[in-house]
Design an enzyme around this catalytic site. Structure first.
Site, PDB file in Angstrom:
ATOM      1  N   GLY A 123       0.822  -1.195   0.000  1.00  0.00           N
ATOM      2  CA  GLY A 123       0.000   0.000   0.000  1.00  0.00           C
ATOM      3  C   GLY A 123       0.860   1.250   0.000  1.00  0.00           C
ATOM      4  N   LEU A 171       1.305   3.656   2.372  1.00  0.00           N
ATOM      5  CA  LEU A 171       2.110   3.761   3.591  1.00  0.00           C
ATOM      6  C   LEU A 171       3.085   2.605   3.693  1.00  0.00           C
ATOM      7  CD1 LEU A 171       2.836   5.048   6.282  1.00  0.00           C
ATOM      8  CD2 LEU A 171       0.862   3.881   7.307  1.00  0.00           C
ATOM      9  N   ASP A 178      -3.935 -13.605   4.111  1.00  0.00           N
ATOM     10  CA  ASP A 178      -5.321 -13.144   4.246  1.00  0.00           C
ATOM     11  C   ASP A 178      -5.530 -12.895   5.734  1.00  0.00           C
ATOM     12  OD1 ASP A 178      -8.028 -12.696   4.422  1.00  0.00           O
ATOM     13  OD2 ASP A 178      -8.630 -14.531   3.376  1.00  0.00           O
ATOM     14  N   ILE A 179      -5.492 -11.628   6.129  1.00  0.00           N
ATOM     15  CA  ILE A 179      -5.545 -11.328   7.561  1.00  0.00           C
ATOM     16  C   ILE A 179      -6.908 -11.642   8.173  1.00  0.00           C
ATOM     17  CG2 ILE A 179      -3.755  -9.559   7.403  1.00  0.00           C
ATOM     18  CD1 ILE A 179      -5.961  -7.438   7.629  1.00  0.00           C
ATOM     19  N   TYR A 197     -15.721   3.801   7.346  1.00  0.00           N
ATOM     20  CA  TYR A 197     -14.285   3.636   7.559  1.00  0.00           C
ATOM     21  C   TYR A 197     -13.898   4.014   8.982  1.00  0.00           C
ATOM     22  CZ  TYR A 197      -9.257   4.534   7.133  1.00  0.00           C
ATOM     23  OH  TYR A 197      -7.902   4.546   7.320  1.00  0.00           O
TER      24      TYR A 197
END
Length: 284
Positions: free
Chosen positions: A12, A14, A49-50, A136
């Site tokens: 990503g 960050l 896959d968290i 979010y």
């Protein structure tokens, strides 16, 4: 033996800066991301896959990290369109990471957001009551609770609006903004949301320091709050690190932000909330 750092969400925006900061320090680290993501330079990339505990356990078993910087997240722009997936990735996924850290005694730095606040009483401190107004923001607030209740050696770092060029092929708003300026295209930006911009590079350095420092603390860095309209303006843009290409483009706004708003960010550029005897469970 030097501590090994595991970075989630490594491909990503960050995550790319986190990997770069760790490389610059010569720190041993591993990176993980979804199986369809790209490869960060200079890191062993593990597909994970968290949302699946078994997948998380496999990566932790391979890496045996001493600390984890959890930057994986379901994109804020997509949360309103798929709230169930947002909750699964942001909340359940974070809980899985926190539990895996607790099981092996690894320090956890969980990347959260200033969007856990509604912006009505900015600036905020670390102990201000949260009041998210978007899907979010709500999932990130729930993730904070899940992390702090699962791991005693965890800190939550609430990041403000982050800016900087991408470190991989995934372009962000900053990249599109610069491209528009270089191509002398007109940009339309909103002025009803005021944020506290922070460079991705600076944020990454702080997060890496948190991962390698026992005390859950951060320097209290303060920056001015500006709107997206001002951020895109040449003079303000240059002062905040937005570099124009050529003579630059123009602004057509201001427009109104009609997206799934989360309100303003805090008046400082980073807050850290640590787990402790009185802060191991939700307290808001």
């Amino acid at each position: 033996m030097r501590a090994v750092i595991l970075v989630t969400g490594a491909t990503g925006l960050l995550g790319g800066f986190l990997c770069a900061a760790l490389r610059a320090r010569g720190a041993p680290f591993a990176a993980c991301s979804g199986p369809s993501r790209g490869r960060p330079t200079g890191a062993d990339l593990h597909a994970v896959d968290i949302t699946e505990p078994a997948s998380v356990a496999e990566v932790f078993g391979d890496v045996r990290p001493d600390a984890v910087i959890h930057a994986a997240v379901f994109n804020a722009a997509d949360c309103g369109r798929d709230p169930a997936r947002a909750a699964l990735v942001n909340v359940t996924g974070s809980a899985n990471i926190a539990k895996a850290c607790a099981e092996i005694g690894a320090r956890l730095v969980h990347v959260s957001t200033d969007q856990v606040f509604d912006g009505e009483a900015a600036p905020y401190d670390e102990h201000a009551a949260r009041s998210p107004t978007s899907v979010y923001g709500r999932t990130k607030a729930d993730a904070e609770d899940a992390v702090l209740s699962s791991s005693q050696d965890a800190v939550v770092a609430r990041m403000p609006l982050l800016f900087g060029p991408t470190q991989n092929a995934r372009l962000g708003f900053f990249d599109h903004q610069l491209a528009s300026l270089r191509e002398k295209k007109t940009m339309r930006l909103f002025d009803d949301e005021w944020r506290t911009p922070l460079s991705l590079g600076v944020a990454a350095e702080w997060l890496v320091t948190l991962a390698t420092t026992p005390a859950p603390s951060l320097p209290d860095a303060r920056f001015p709050r500006i709107s997206a309209f001002l951020a895109g303006h040449g003079d303000v843009g240059r002062s905040r690190g937005f570099r124009r290409g050529g003579s630059g483009g123009s602004l057509r706004g201001p427009a109104r932000n009609i997206a799934d708003r989360a309100g303003d960010g805090p008046g400082r550029a980073g807050m850290v909330r640590g787990a402790g005897p009185d802060d191991a469970a939700p307290g808001d």
